[in-house]
Design a protein around this motif. Sequence first.
Motif: not given
Length: 224
Positions: A64-74
């Motif tokens: 880590p650290p880990y990152y995400e660009w945006f979040q989304f539903n299933k």
Amino acid sequence: MGSYTETVRKPRFLCLHGFRTSGEIIKKQLNKWPDSVLRKIDLVFADAPFPSQGKSEVEGIFDPPYYEWFQFNKEFTEYTNFDECLAYIEDLMIKQGPFDGLLGFSQGAILSAALPGLQAQGVALTKVAKIKFLIIIGGAKFRSPSMSDKAYASPIQCPSLHFLGETDYLKQYGMELLECCVDPVVIHHPKGHTIPRLDEKAAQTVETVLERIQKMLSEDEEES
């Protein structure tokens, strides 16, 4: 070949990493590629704007650290913090650019492939130069109609290089993305959802694409 890197400006790509990974991780993943490829391209690595909000698939493989660009539903049809993500990428491109293209893997590839269309529609990256080239590894299309209508309203005009893994769970969606591209070059590899090592044939294909990009950039600069 020695004079190539000294006399010619290398195409500059902003690299967008996969979901819950980091700029450092995609850098390590791409370092498996041969020098003959890496010395033809200038890669800039950045972390996504949001710290990981859950477990990363690469825990135990990469630190880590880990990152995400945006979040989304299933179903991958609704996205959270997407406008913030676009603003963040534009800011990166202003501060660290100019860039000739985008290289993306996984979530970063889905994002990269949508950005030229969003830019053409005037809904993203309005303050930076036009994206001219794409390298898409394990990519796919956005699935929400509202996003599709903007991102793929017209065919993706810029030359693009796509990596499709034989056992990649996104392969079918990566194939659908190809249909949106006017000028795609495709490299098939036997692996799954990963940045593959390049065998001799694949390395040759990537080098040819990068040389073609280089030639296009040189011609553009001569014209301007």
